[in-house]
Design an enzyme around this catalytic site. Structure first.
Site, mmCIF file in Angstrom:
data_model
loop_
_atom_site.group_PDB
_atom_site.id
_atom_site.type_symbol
_atom_site.label_atom_id
_atom_site.label_comp_id
_atom_site.label_asym_id
_atom_site.label_seq_id
_atom_site.Cartn_x
_atom_site.Cartn_y
_atom_site.Cartn_z
ATOM 1 N N GLY A 1 0.832 -1.204 0.000
ATOM 2 C CA GLY A 1 0.000 0.000 0.000
ATOM 3 C C GLY A 1 0.858 1.242 0.000
ATOM 4 N N ASN A 2 0.258 2.358 0.376
ATOM 5 C CA ASN A 2 1.003 3.617 0.469
ATOM 6 C C ASN A 2 0.396 4.466 1.578
ATOM 7 O OD1 ASN A 2 -1.154 5.314 -0.776
ATOM 8 N ND2 ASN A 2 -0.676 4.074 -2.585
ATOM 9 N N TYR A 3 0.930 5.676 1.747
ATOM 10 C CA TYR A 3 0.564 6.518 2.879
ATOM 11 C C TYR A 3 -0.647 7.422 2.639
ATOM 12 C CZ TYR A 3 5.190 5.291 4.720
ATOM 13 O OH TYR A 3 6.279 4.618 5.197
#
Length: 398
Positions: free
Chosen positions: A207-209
């Site tokens: 995923g990412n932030y």
């Protein structure tokens, strides 16, 4: 603003003197103003002054003392096109956030059907206190508009954030809002927001932030301007407020791709704001992968490119906008992305700008258009950034 009906709520702050200038500015623009003032507010500015400016009796109590006339907060709430509380003290903000209806101003607020704008005014430590910030967050979540206070010398002679915004700026905010409120009426806008999660096993993912704050701000702004919004949201904790937003929750890039391709053919425009994972694990394990002393090699396959797919199917009467979050050669990469994906414009922001990007409440963007025009903006709260972006979108849809 001509012909608009505005309730001006005044509370017990030294900044109440600015309310006289605010009333005058609204009336000069052609608005009709009804003042509702708290008992504490009358200690700072007199109802006589305000009544002389508005041409209306000032309302403070539920009943008029001399004849027992009842002032209906319900009727006031239905009458107004907008309600402005300026100045708004920490006490009033707390009461509004928690529904403590112990004066005429709060009951009017709770009855208001129109948009509500709140201009805080207090000392810097009071404004920064967690309870005040929590109450402001609650008011935002209810759909209220917070007009951020300015920085400067305060009544305590300290320097900091807490000064009520100047009257001309408040009028500008109201004027812009009222003018643009219906420019997207009848339009269907698709907005993607947040990250995507690509599963490795039942407990792990790529995923990412991304928090989804920018995409949700865009969805709310489009809805406030009259659009019917389809918000395709990755896994985030953000909440929607406006009733014209139809939220569809997804997890993976593939799921977001399928929904976007289904919704876009009947849309007038789409804003691709989600931070979609470019790759997903080639193989998914039904069981949790156990740790071992050997290296773990994770093979990835490319995810479908949602913006590019929409760009291929875009009709002449549709608009497609994207985002580019870059760390180097920002403009070059953004322009290339806009061309490859057949976007009408792209919103560029850089991780080099402190306060911009993921997890922040602010953003600093430049809009690059396919005709070569570039529109830079200063660092702003994401809600204001959303307003800037949607204003550009609205010009395309005209």
């Amino acid at each position: 603003m001509k012909g608009k009906k505005i309730i001006l709520g005044i509370t017990g702050s030294i900044a109440a003197y600015k309310a006289a200038y605010l009333v005058r500015a609204f009336i000069k623009k052609g608005a009709e103003v009804q003042v509702v003032i708290t008992p504490a507010g009358k200690e700072f500015i007199t109802p006589v002054t305000l009544s002389a400016l508005t041409g209306k009796p000032v309302i403070s109590e539920f009943f008029t003392a001399n004849d027992g006339t009842w002032h209906s907060h319900v009727d006031l709430g239905l009458w107004a096109d907008a309600m402005v509380i300026a100045p708004a003290t920490a006490s009033t903000i707390g009461k509004m956030a928690n529904g403590i209806a112990d004066n005429m101003l709060i009951t009017t607020y709770l009855s208001a059907k129109a948009p509500v704008f709140i201009a805080p005014a207090m000392d810097l430590d009071m404004f920064a206190h967690p309870t005040t910030q929590h109450n402001l967050d609650l008011l935002r979540s209810y759909g209220n508009h917070i007009i951020e206070p300015g920085v400067g010398e305060l009544a305590s002679h300290l320097e900091g954030k807490g000064r009520m915004e100047e009257p001309d700026k408040i009028v500008e905010v109201l004027e812009r809002f009222l003018a643009s409120r219906c420019d997207l009426a009848g339009k269907k806008i698709v907005v993607t927001a947040g990250p995507t999660y690509e599963k490795i096993d039942p407990v792990r993912f790529i995923g990412n932030y991304s928090s989804g704050k920018m995409g949700f701000a865009l969805a709310e702004e489009c809805a406030e301007r009259g659009a019917d919004v389809v918000l395709i949201a990755g896994p985030v904790s953000q909440k929607t407020v406006h009733r014209s937003i139809r939220r569809i929750d997804v997890e993976s890039a593939r799921e977001m791709y399928d929904v976007a391709l289904s919704e876009y053919p009947t849309a007038d425009a789409a804003i691709m704001c989600a931070a979609v994972a470019d790759y997903a694990p080639e193989h998914y394990s039904d069981m949790k992968i156990k740790r071992s002393s050997d290296d773990m090699i994770l093979r990835l396959r490319p995810n479908p490119d949602i913006a590019a797919a929409l760009g291929k199917m875009k009709r002449d009467n549709q608009v497609l906008a994207g985002f580019a979050l870059e760390t180097d050669h920002e403009e070059e990469h953004a322009l290339s992305k806009m061309k490859r994906k057949n976007l009408d414009f792209i919103v560029l922001n850089s991780l080099k700008d402190e306060g911009a990007g993921f997890r922040c409440d602010t953003n600093k963007v430049t809009i690059l258009k396919s005709d070569g025009e570039q529109i830079p903006f200063d660092m702003k709260p994401k809600k204001e950034v959303a307003a800037d972006i949607v204003s550009v979108l609205g010009k395309y849809l005209k």
